[in-house]
Every structure is written in C-alpha cells, then in structure tokens.
Design a protein around this motif. Structure first.
Motif, PDB file in Angstrom:
ATOM      1  N   CYS B 418       0.986  -1.268  -0.236  1.00  0.00           N
ATOM      2  CA  CYS B 418      -0.348   0.350   0.372  1.00  0.00           C
ATOM      3  C   CYS B 418       1.011   1.274  -0.413  1.00  0.00           C
ATOM      4  O   CYS B 418       2.047   1.384   0.520  1.00  0.00           O
ATOM      5  N   CYS B 421      -2.602   5.937  -0.829  1.00  0.00           N
ATOM      6  CA  CYS B 421      -2.396   7.450  -2.167  1.00  0.00           C
ATOM      7  C   CYS B 421      -4.403   7.486  -1.880  1.00  0.00           C
ATOM      8  O   CYS B 421      -4.684   7.708  -2.320  1.00  0.00           O
ATOM      9  N   ASN B 422      -4.800   6.313  -0.654  1.00  0.00           N
ATOM     10  CA  ASN B 422      -6.472   6.260  -0.448  1.00  0.00           C
ATOM     11  C   ASN B 422      -7.442   6.222  -1.758  1.00  0.00           C
ATOM     12  O   ASN B 422      -8.162   6.814  -1.143  1.00  0.00           O
ATOM     13  N   CYS B 424      -8.987   3.727  -3.003  1.00  0.00           N
ATOM     14  CA  CYS B 424     -10.045   3.003  -2.513  1.00  0.00           C
ATOM     15  C   CYS B 424     -10.464   3.355  -1.895  1.00  0.00           C
ATOM     16  O   CYS B 424     -11.630   3.503  -1.835  1.00  0.00           O
ATOM     17  N   CYS B 455      -7.620   0.274  -6.632  1.00  0.00           N
ATOM     18  CA  CYS B 455      -6.112   0.155  -5.934  1.00  0.00           C
ATOM     19  C   CYS B 455      -5.398  -0.070  -7.191  1.00  0.00           C
ATOM     20  O   CYS B 455      -5.256  -1.612  -7.820  1.00  0.00           O
ATOM     21  N   GLU B 457      -2.709  -0.571  -6.667  1.00  0.00           N
ATOM     22  CA  GLU B 457      -0.705  -1.319  -6.149  1.00  0.00           C
ATOM     23  C   GLU B 457      -1.670  -3.236  -6.066  1.00  0.00           C
ATOM     24  O   GLU B 457      -0.525  -3.260  -4.817  1.00  0.00           O
TER      25      GLU B 457
HETATM   26  S1  SF4 Z   1      -5.659   2.331  -2.846  1.00  0.00           S
HETATM   27 FE1  SF4 Z   1      -4.669   0.752  -2.737  1.00  0.00          FE
HETATM   28  S2  SF4 Z   1      -2.827   0.789  -2.458  1.00  0.00           S
HETATM   29 FE2  SF4 Z   1      -4.072   2.791  -2.532  1.00  0.00          FE
HETATM   30  S3  SF4 Z   1      -4.619   3.611  -0.174  1.00  0.00           S
HETATM   31 FE3  SF4 Z   1      -5.966   1.917  -1.044  1.00  0.00          FE
HETATM   32  S4  SF4 Z   1      -4.628  -0.123  -1.049  1.00  0.00           S
HETATM   33 FE4  SF4 Z   1      -3.252   1.179  -0.228  1.00  0.00          FE
END
Ligand code: SF4
Ligand code: SF4
Ligand code: SF4
Ligand code: SF4
Lengths: 343, 654
Positions: B418, B421-422, B424, B455, B457
């Motif tokens: 992770c 990046c938020n 999600c 996400c 990642e």
């Molecule tokens: S989208 Fe993926 S990488 Fe970004 S905060 Fe959420 S879990 Fe983490």
C-alpha cells in the motif's frame, strides 16, 4: 466631525453622488414602481373572484337532431315477455326493438360520427344490485352505434365511488371493451371548468370526454333515489360534473333540471331490465331490485323520466324536477301527448 | 497524498521528524522545512505525520493523531524490523504491525524470487504460497492508472458492473412494486372477481430481517411472508452485507446522491477523510439494539427507521403525490395552450401518468410534509458524509452488520504494497477501512468492491474464506453505551405509554383501518411501512401525526374527511406485511374456498346479501362491523329489527 459644513466635507465618504448617478438611481426606482403598476393594471380583476375565470360560455350542449323524426315514435317502450319456456328475450333484442321504434340508430348517427355513450357507472356495485346501468344494455347500444357507422364509440362516466372499482365491478368496462368501445375513466385532468349559467349551476368542472363528441346517447338506469324519489335520464347528467357535486344535493331538483337544460342528448335509452325499487341510488341488497325486462327509448328525456317513474310506482306530480323541466321547455312531462309506441 | 509523491508532503515529513518533540515543530519554521538533512534523517527513521491518519479507536484504543502506519519502501523493511516481533505489538501498534507484516511478505517474496507486484504476492504471509505459484505471472500495467497501474482482476471489474446493474434492477423492482401498490382496475377482470393486487408489492418488506425480528420479539411469531427474511439472512451469512451494496433500494438512492451531490467541500481530501471509519458509525448499532428491545417491550416502533419502510413511506406518500401535484398542474396549464398538437401531447401524458404512475385523482396524505422533509434532509446529508444514513443511522444495515461476522466472503490485504494513495477510499460506500495499514471492518462493508477496482497496487483482494489477519468481523461497540441504549429502548415503551394516548384519553381521530387488531396488538405489529396508506384506493388511510402520541407516529389512521372506506375492499389487509389484519385474512382464506363452489346461491343475512362468499365470512363481517362500531362509536345500524341469522353465529376462532 461635529458641525461639518457641506461645502467642506470632512471625509470623502460624505461626498454627494454625481448628478448622473442620482438620476440613474431615481430612474431605477421609478422604473420598478411603474413596472409594478403596469403589471397590476394588466391583471387587475375588477369583478372579484371568478369573474375572469372562464371564457367558454354557453349554456347548453345540444346534440339533438335538428329535424324531428317524421313518422317515428317519440317514446318507445320495449317490454320483454316471457315465452312458454319462461325465457325472456335477450337484452340486445330489447334494445334493438326500442331503438328501431324511434327511428333506428342509423337515423340518429351519421357515418364517421364520434359517439359518446353515457351509462350510469356511479357505484361500486355489481349488475345484480341494479345501481349501475346493465352492462349488456351498454354493449348493445355500442354495437348499434358501430353498426350505424360511428367512427368511434366512447363509454365514459364520472363515478361517485372509486372509479376503477365502479367500472370493474359494474361489468361495463369488460362489456364495452369487448365490443370495441373506448372506455374513459374519470381523472382530474379530464375536467374543465365551464360556465353553465344555470339556476344553481353557475360554473363547474365538466367531464370533457362526455361533451367532446358529435352525438351523445344517454343510457341511464331507472331506479329509486332517496332524495329525488325516482331518477333515470335527467339525473344521469350528474356524471358530467366534477368537483364537490355532493353539495348539489341540497337543491337536487333544481340542479337536475339545470343539468338537463345543459345537456341535450341525441337519444335517451333507459335501462329498466332490473330496477332498484328502494334504497336507491346505491342499493346493496339484491332483494331491493326487481326484474322488469323493459327498455325505454326516447328523444325527450323529460318524457322518458315521466313515464319511467311509473315503473317503481311513482307519479310525475311527485317529482318536482319534471315540472321544472317541463316549464323550461326541455321536454314534456305529459308523455301521453307524444307519439308513443310499445313494442 | 504520499510523501514521496508531492513536495508539500515531503516537507511535512521533514517537519514531523526534524525533532523528536513533534508538537513543537508542528508550526514548522521555514528553515526546518527546507532542511535536507532532516528529511534524510526522517526517511531513515520511517516516521512521518500523515495529515489524514486518524485514530482508529477500536484498533489502538488511542485518541488523537497517530504516527505513520507504513511509510518505508518494501525493500527497506525486512532489514530493519525482525519478523519475530510481529505477534506482540500487532494489537497495539499498527505501525509495527504493518512493518512486521511487510517484513514477512518481503522476505518470502525474496525467498521465492517473486516480483513485488506479482499477483499472488497478495497471498499473505503464513499461507502456503505454493498453491498460488502457477498464477504468478506479471499483470499488465495500465499506464492510465495511477501508481503502479496494476489493474484490478477481471472478475472484480465484472462484478462491479454486475453490482451496478443489480442496484438499478432492484431499485426499479422496488419502484415497480410501489407504483403497483394501488388499485387501478382492469377491463379484463370479471365483475364478480374479488379485487386483489396481482403482484406481491410488499416483497421487500417481507425480506427484511430487521422487521421480522422486531415482530418476532413483539408477537413471538414469524408472520407468514416474513419467513422470506431468512433468505436475506442466508445471503448475509455467505456474502456479508451484499444487501446494502447490491439490493437495498434506499441504499441505492443514497449511493446515487452521494455520487452526484458532494459539495466542493466534500470532494478530494475531505471525501477521503469522510470515507474513513469514524466512531459515529456505532450509533446505528445502538439504535438497532434499542429498537429491538423496544419491540420486546411491545412496540414495533423501529419501523420508523427501517429503510424499506422509509422508502415506501417517503416516496409513496410524499414524492409521488408531490410530483403528481406539480406535474398535474403543469400539464393542465400546457393543455390550455391553444395549439392542437401541444394539447394532445399534454393530454396523452396526463393519461399515461394517471394510469401508470399515479391514480386518476390527486392523493393527499395527512401531514406528509414532515415525512418528505426528513427524506430530503437525510439525502442532503450525503453532501457532507457520503451515505450518511447507511453509515450512521440505518438499523437494518447494522442488523445485517451483526451477522456479517459469519460471512464466508471477505477481504484480504497486503499492507506492504500500500502506498497510502487513498484511491480505494474515494468511492468506498461503507467507510470500512479498505486501505492498507489498518484492519478492514467486515461489519461495515457494503461489498460494493469499489476499493479493489480502484487500488492500483494490488493490495486488496476479495475472496471466499479469507484469512482474517487484516480484518475485524465484529462491530466495535462500547459495552456500557450498548447496555444504556438498549435499556433506554426497553424503557421507552412504558414511558411512552404512561402518556395519555393509549389507555386513557384515547384520541378521537385515531380510527384504525378496517380489520385492525386490538390497539396493543396493533402497535406490536405495525411497522409504519405505509403500504396500507399507499394502496388505499379511496385515500382513506393516512399516517398519523401525533394523534397517537410519539408511539403512534405514522401508524395508519382513517380520515373519513379525505376518503371513505369501501368495505368490500380490504386491499390494505392484503398488502400489510406484518399481519395486523390477521383475522380478516384468515376469514378471507375461508372465503376463497367457498368461492370455488359457485353453486352457492346468494344468501341474505341480517338484511344484507352475500354472494360468492361463505356464510361464515358474512356472519363474521357482520359481527366485525358491530364490534368496530362499538369500539369506535361508529354510527349504529339503522335497521331496528334485527332478523335472525340463517345459521347460528359461529364462535370466533382462536
Ligand atoms: S488504493 Fe490500494 S494502495 Fe491506495 S490506499 Fe487503497 S489499498 Fe493502499
Ligand atoms: S445501511 Fe440500511 S439503507 Fe443503507 S443500504 Fe444497508 S439496509 Fe439499505
Ligand atoms: S379496506 Fe378501506 S381503508 Fe382499506 S384499503 Fe380498502 S378502502 Fe382503504
Ligand atoms: S398497518 Fe399499514 S403501516 Fe402498519 S405494517 Fe401494516 S401496512 Fe404497514
């Protein structure tokens, strides 16, 4: 800041607006005032509430034929007699006999006409209760009208009870649909406020599908009525009205006469196949109705009612609305004076 | 945003770590901020302050700003934190937990020689990696996606679309049923046919386990169709709160408005912030338990808050009549335009609306402005907190949340990947912490799958029988608050009843619908769903305002000044999902059998004629009418001489 002379303002914040700016501001205020005045003048209702409501004025909706039927009966009564087997003639046969006696449907309806058939579908009752027009009578009239060349036959009424239930329970919805009629249920948007200029009926919402037509056939049911004693043809026009028509019952005889003055049908066919003898207009008890196997056809709705009331043992002198209508010249309450035929 | 990505955040980083006394450096002098050495140092320490890092009280038990949950790049981690440290601090210190987990994963990855972003790297440490090995092929990187640009699994992408269709479908179905809740008649029907609704219009309520549980608590029986709610419970036990994300029509409305309505304030960072798990989300659990206890005390008052009930009530009694009023007036004006085609179009649309959407005449409902106002208010809250209703207040959502702990489907995440990046969180529906570094909250998740799709990642994975390393199943509640609210719920009913609305000083306008059971039994059953008011073809039934006290709010009353009751109708009995019309229904089922034998001639009983109905029912109807008159002081029968019934009166069953 005390005693600040105008010629020498202490602060620029006290300076006067320029002449130009002052004029613009005055013009703005004046313009708004003038505009308000103009708008108010334009929509000023001098006469008080309602004076400017309706432009459609007209005191009648007359659908009668211009020339009277030369040698046909003016009042025809078709009575069904039981044959040896105890069978009564079918309803359609009775209707045809009565209509033929007053000249036949072809006489009344021209090819391409839009015809409105106005039965009584006022109540959430089955045909056995005899509160609504018999569906077979309605179907027979619709068929005759189509056979005579009508382009479209429309069956409509403004019910007292919930309309969907009335149309369904009365059996008229199915019966009329089966013979190809357009069935129109009352809905608020189909009413239009109309000036009737009658004695008690001044301005009322009118059920438009009933009056937007070339020919109108009134198909009431003969029955007892608690207030008016006997009702059929003339009272059937209550279905034309919307709004709070229950308040008309305060003055029921005059309003019936008013309505009959307003609505002049092409033909009146009274259903007396099964007649509600008491507890009208709604009934509810099968025992209150009696089989009579009778159809009355007439071009005079007053005469039709004057004769019809004898079916339930009433007399025309007991029905004030007949006398009123007679005096207004809508028809005659002395039906014997017409050309009468029993078939 | 991540420190590595944007300059302001790197400055943040420096600010946070330039001194061990973070509080002092909060205000950040320019010199400190630009101190490159300090930034370097902080990178070594892996400490930073994240503006969005929020306390997650049920994880840490702490309040206030928390330290970074994870910041180091995965390659750095294993050398710095021994994997063995994992078990001890995991519960208390999320940072350490994340580091430990990252360490484990990274060392495994290293051992297996697997690329960091390979698919099965998401299989967490501890599970057997060999099973996943054959699938280990690098994913295609999508350059349009942010971050590493790893696209979500195809299956999940498909499922998200399936979910959208499902939401539209069920919302449509709900609206269809709602529009069919009313009698419109038909030319095809026979005159003798009993007038009934052709569709199970109350289906959504029957499937509502919160309603079912309330009525079970108050009446100790599962009423008829409410058995369907077991099906919904089963669905929850398998998939979690899929009802919320995929089916619930009220939830779909909120989903929609939270999507189109966010204010400027409610976008971007504030939206992410709002979508993190918050303590106020517990409120719905407390409410739900309070309502359940209240029904145990004898009143199904929780229906006031049940989302399906609200949807029926607010749309059926508020939105539809209001639209009818507005559109009806508007189209009438248009129909006055003296142009033929315009008139025709206006008339035709009026006809269409009157026969499909609403009825032929305007419906009015007693004090319905209040219902409409509350609906708009709760929809408006979506501007600030997306799905405010679902997260904070909904008792059905929390009821399902309680059972979601057993769900077989759930989330696993690989915290190590992770990047904070938020993304999600941007479209998270349940505010259930899908992001890395914290534990996922199964009881809050609506299973919308937006997070896994977002996400880039490859952190989030939904699967059957997931490990529970990074999830919390149970709602996190404070025991004392729970006990207090539940007790308040139970106590509220006696408290409401010592007010003079039920036993004494009964309100004269509180006339219940026909067939209603005795008032206490009525309050035990009625969930204020408004089905009966919506269906009444004569507009006779209305939501009570405060005629019956607070407890009677929105229960049905008959207002004869607006509409009358057609006694052969009983449609309100047909649609009521909770059986407050129980007796009438029982009799009707007898009548159905009688109707089959058409040979029965009409019978006259006490002056009224009954045909096609059995005498038992006729008698019952009579005696019922008498009791009703007695109860409400209705007009006495006008008939003085009461004839003897043809058959002796039958004893009331049960
Ligand atoms: S989208 Fe993926 S990488 Fe970004 S905060 Fe959420 S879990 Fe983490
Ligand atoms: S939380 Fe309540 S309103 Fe929201 S989707 Fe779930 S059941 Fe529906
Ligand atoms: S039985 Fe009466 S109150 Fe119930 S829906 Fe029918 S008309 Fe309305
Ligand atoms: S009585 Fe009416 S409001 Fe109450 S549960 Fe039954 S249908 Fe719903």
């Amino acid at each position: 800041m005390e005693k600040a002379p105008e010629t020498n303002p202490v602060s620029p914040y006290f300076s006067r607006p320029t002449r130009r700016e002052a004029l613009v501001r005055l013009a703005g205020a004046g313009g708004v005032l003038l505009g308000a005045g103009a708008v108010s003048r334009a929509v000023w209702d001098r006469g008080g509430i309602g004076a400017a409501v309706s432009q459609h004025s007209g005191t009648t909706r007359d659908f009668r034929l211009k020339e009277g039927p030369a040698d046909f009966a003016e009042l025809a009564i078709a009575k069904g007699k039981a044959d040896e087997a105890g069978k009564f003639p079918v309803v359609e046969e009775l209707v045809r006999r009565a209509v033929d006696a007053v000249g036949g449907m072809k006489h009344f309806i021209s090819r391409g006409d839009i015809v409105v058939v106005k039965p009584n579908i006022g109540w959430d009752r089955t045909p056995l209760h005899a509160a609504n027009t018999n569906p077979e009578v309605v179907a027979a009239v619709v068929k005759l009208a189509y056979d005579a060349g009508a382009k479209l036959v429309r069956v409509a009424d403004g019910s007292c009870n919930e309309a969907n239930r009335c149309f369904q329970k009365s059996g008229i919805w199915t019966a009329a649909y089966d013979v190809g009629a357009e069935v129109i249920l009352p809905a608020e948007h189909r009413y239009r406020t109309t000036r009737m200029k009658q004695e008690v009926l001044d301005e009322w919402p009118i059920f438009t599908p009933l009056v937007d037509a070339d020919k109108v056939i009134n198909v009431p049911i003969a029955k007892h009525h608690n207030l008016a004693k006997y009702t059929a043809a003339m009272k059937n026009w209550y279905g034309v009205l919307g709004g709070r028509r229950n308040r008309l019952h305060q003055n029921i005889d005059t309003s019936i006469a008013d309505l009959a003055t307003f609505m002049r049908p092409t033909l009146t066919i009274v259903d007396a196949i099964r007649v509600l003898m008491r507890n009208g207009p709604q009934g509810g008890n099968y025992d209150d109705a009696r089989e009579m196997h009778t159809i009355i056809a007439s071009i005079d709705q007053v005469a039709a009612d004057a004769y019809g009331c004898t079916l339930i043992g009433q007399h025309r002198d007991n029905l004030p609305y007949l006398a009123m209508a007679h005096k207004r010249g809508i028809g005659t309450m002395y039906w014997e004076n017409l050309k009468v035929r029993e078939v | 945003m991540r420190p590595q990505v944007t300059p302001p955040s790197s400055l943040d980083l420096g600010r946070a770590s330039s001194s061990t006394k973070k509080a002092d450096s909060r205000h950040g002098h320019a010199s400190t901020l630009l101190d490159v050495a300090a930034i370097e140092a902080s990178a070594q320490e892996h400490r930073h302050s994240d503006a969005h890092a929020r306390p997650i009280p049920w994880v840490t038990g702490r309040v206030g700003a928390v330290e970074a949950l994870d910041v180091a790049t995965p390659t750095l981690a294993p050398t710095q934190t021994p994997a063995l440290v994992e078990p001890a601090p995991a519960r208390r210190d999320p940072a350490a937990m994340a580091l430990a987990e990252r360490a484990a994963t990274a060392s495994l990855n290293a051992a297996l020689g697997i690329d960091e972003h390979a698919d099965f790297a998401a299989v967490p440490a501890g599970s057997v990696p060999v099973a996943g090995a054959p699938k280990a092929k690098p994913k295609k990187i999508d350059p349009k996606r942010p971050g590493s640009g790893i696209p979500a699994r195809k299956s999940i992408q498909t499922l998200v679309w399936v979910r959208r269709f499902s939401q539209v479908f069920f919302f449509g179905l709900f609206m269809f049923f709602l529009l069919k809740t009313g009698f419109r008649g038909s030319f095809a029907a026979n005159q003798g046919e009993a007038i009934r609704l052709p569709y199970p219009v109350e289906a959504f309520l029957l499937a509502d386990p919160f309603v079912a549980t309330m009525t079970v608590f108050s009446t100790h029986t599962v009423y008829r169709g409410l058995l369907w709610s077991v099906g919904l419970l089963a669905l929850t036990l398998i998939f979690g709160r899929v009802f919320c994300g995929w089916i619930c029509p009220f939830g779909t409305m909120h989903h929609f408005f939270a999507w189109i309505w966010p204010s400027n304030y409610g976008r971007g960072g504030s939206r992410v912030e709002a979508n993190k798990t918050h303590g106020y989300q517990r409120v719905k659990y407390y409410l739900m338990y309070a309502f359940l206890l209240a029904s145990l005390a004898g009143s199904a008052i929780g229906g006031l808050f049940d989302p399906i009930c609200i949807a029926v009530r607010a749309i059926g009694l508020g939105v539809i009549p209001a639209l009818q009023y507005g559109l009806g007036r508007g189209l009438s004006e248009v129909a006055n335009v003296p142009v033929r085609p315009v008139q025709t179009v206006a008339d035709k649309s009026q006809d269409f609306l009157a026969t499909t959407v609403w009825q032929s005449h305007q419906f009015y409902f007693h004090q319905t402005w209040f219902i409409l106002f509350l609906l708009i208010a709760v929809l408006f809250m979506n501007r600030f907190i997306p799905r405010f209703w679902c997260r904070v207040l909904c008792p059905l959502g929390s009821f399902l949340g309680v059972f979601a702990r057993f769900a077989l489907f759930g989330m696993e995440k690989d915290h190590a990947k992770c990047t904070d990046c938020n993304l999600c969180l941007v479209n998270c529906q349940g505010a259930d912490s899908p992001q890395g570094g914290v534990k996922w909250r199964q009881d809050e998740c609506h299973m919308c799958l937006n997070c896994e799709t977002a996400c880039p990642e490859d952190v989030i994975k939904f699967r059957f029988l997931p490990n529970r390393k990074s999830s919390i199943q149970k709602p996190d509640l404070q025991r004392r608050t729970l006990l207090a609210t539940a007790a308040a719920g139970a106590a509220s009913i006696p408290a409401l009843r010592i007010a003079d609305s039920l036993d004494a000083n009964y309100h004269a306008k509180l006339v219940r619908p026909p067939g209603a059971v005795e008032e206490r039994g009525f309050l035990e059953r009625c969930i204020r769903c408004a089905e009966c008011m919506k269906v009444c073809p004569n507009n006779a039934l209305h939501p009570a305002f405060f005629e019956g006290g607070i407890e009677g709010l929105w229960t049905p009353i008959l207002i004869a000044r607006i509409g009358y009751c057609e006694h052969s109708c009983v449609l309100c009995g047909q649609v009521c999902p909770t059986g407050r019309f129980r007796k009438l229904r029982k009799i009707r089922s007898l009548a159905v059998e009688c109707r089959r034998s058409r040979s029965v001639p009409p019978s006259t009983i006490m002056g009224a004629v009954y045909r096609g109905r059995c005498r038992l029912r006729a008698l019952y109807a009579k005696s019922f009418a008498r009791r009703r008159r007695r109860r409400f002081g209705w007009k006495k029968s006008r008939r003085k001489s009461v004839k003897r019934p043809l058959v002796p009166p039958v004893k009331r069953r049960r």
